[in-house]
Scaffold this motif. Structure first.
Motif, short mmCIF file in Angstrom:
data_model
loop_
_atom_site.label_atom_id
_atom_site.label_comp_id
_atom_site.label_asym_id
_atom_site.label_seq_id
_atom_site.Cartn_x
_atom_site.Cartn_y
_atom_site.Cartn_z
N VAL A 121 0.86 -1.19 0.00
CA VAL A 121 0.00 0.00 0.00
C VAL A 121 0.89 1.23 0.00
O VAL A 121 2.06 1.18 0.41
CB VAL A 121 -0.94 0.05 1.23
CG1 VAL A 121 -1.84 -1.17 1.28
CG2 VAL A 121 -0.14 0.19 2.52
N ASP A 122 0.34 2.35 -0.47
CA ASP A 122 1.10 3.59 -0.41
C ASP A 122 0.17 4.79 -0.43
O ASP A 122 -0.97 4.71 -0.91
CB ASP A 122 2.10 3.69 -1.57
CG ASP A 122 1.44 3.54 -2.93
OD1 ASP A 122 0.82 4.50 -3.40
OD2 ASP A 122 1.55 2.45 -3.52
N THR A 123 0.65 5.88 0.11
CA THR A 123 -0.01 7.18 0.03
C THR A 123 1.01 8.15 -0.54
O THR A 123 2.21 8.04 -0.25
CB THR A 123 -0.48 7.67 1.41
OG1 THR A 123 0.67 7.81 2.27
CG2 THR A 123 -1.45 6.67 2.04
N SER A 124 0.56 9.10 -1.36
CA SER A 124 1.55 9.94 -2.03
C SER A 124 0.95 11.25 -2.52
O SER A 124 -0.27 11.41 -2.61
CB SER A 124 2.14 9.19 -3.23
OG SER A 124 1.11 8.87 -4.16
N GLU A 125 1.84 12.18 -2.82
CA GLU A 125 1.46 13.44 -3.46
C GLU A 125 2.67 13.98 -4.22
O GLU A 125 3.83 13.76 -3.83
CB GLU A 125 0.98 14.46 -2.43
CG GLU A 125 2.04 14.89 -1.43
CD GLU A 125 1.55 15.99 -0.51
OE1 GLU A 125 1.05 17.01 -1.01
OE2 GLU A 125 1.68 15.82 0.72
N ILE A 126 2.41 14.69 -5.32
CA ILE A 126 3.48 15.26 -6.12
C ILE A 126 3.91 16.60 -5.53
O ILE A 126 3.07 17.42 -5.15
CB ILE A 126 3.03 15.45 -7.58
CG1 ILE A 126 2.75 14.09 -8.23
CG2 ILE A 126 4.09 16.20 -8.39
CD1 ILE A 126 2.19 14.20 -9.63
#
Length: 204
Positions: A121-126
């Motif tokens: 799983v992952d959470t992200s933002e640019i």
């Protein structure tokens, strides 16, 4: 024991222990089922962990927070030396991951043939910038290895579905009943028991 006495077996074990230590391996020890005074040995490769130790999430609470926060998980299975990865909805609860799906299909066939699975799983933002070369990515990710089990007990299936429903439709989980299970007989609920997991984040 191949005809060895307990003392001879112990001496042989210690010799192998020293050879394996020289090769960077370790031995796990457990009592014999016959409860004699010798040691059963199993070779276990030492885990190396992340290459980038500076990015490793060391706090288990933070790792579990990522597992709870992410909305999509990626299930990895393997059968006949062929890996397979599929995105799934899931819920994390106390060291276990719950997923569901139709009884027919590659995902369930793989689990039935080989219950050892991987889950990511992952959470992200640019992170943007005026200079395109300075664009970056802020993320947290978790990879877990474990054993999957297709639940057969109706009460366990219902409990798992309630947890899943509560994650994606807060307040609706308790509304599920055994009648919903009867109306969805083609549905499997899978429980993954996590054996090990590692977290990573950037910027660290």
């Amino acid at each position: 024991m191949g005809g060895l006495t307990p003392d001879e077996h112990m001496e042989d074990t210690l010799l192998r222990w020293n050879r394996l230590n020289d090769r960077g391996l370790t031995i796990s020890k457990s009592s014999s089922p016959q409860k004699t005074n010798y040691i059963q040995t199993t070779v276990v490769r030492t885990m190396t962990g992340l290459r980038r130790k500076d990015k490793e999430i060391k706090d288990k609470t933070e790792i579990e927070a990522v597992l709870r926060e992410a909305t999509v998980g990626r299930l990895g299975t393997s059968r006949d030396d062929t890996p397979y990865v599929v995105p799934v909805s899931y819920v994390y609860d106390n060291g276990k991951i719950i997923i569901h799906g139709a009884k027919q299909g590659k995902k369930m066939e793989d689990i039935a043939a080989n219950p050892r699975v991987c889950f990511e799983v992952d959470t992200s933002e640019i992170i943007t910038s005026d200079d395109p070369c300075n664009y970056s990515y802020r993320y947290k990710s978790v990879i877990a290895n474990g054993t999957a089990k297709i639940l057969e007990d109706p009460h366990e299936k219902l409990a798992g579905l309630r947890l899943l429903t509560e994650k994606y439709a807060p307040g609706k989980g308790p509304e599920l009943t055994e009648e919903h299970l009867k109306k969805n007989r083609n549905l499997n609920v899978v429980e993954i028991t996590i054996h090990e997991m590692v977290g990573k984040k950037s910027p660290a």
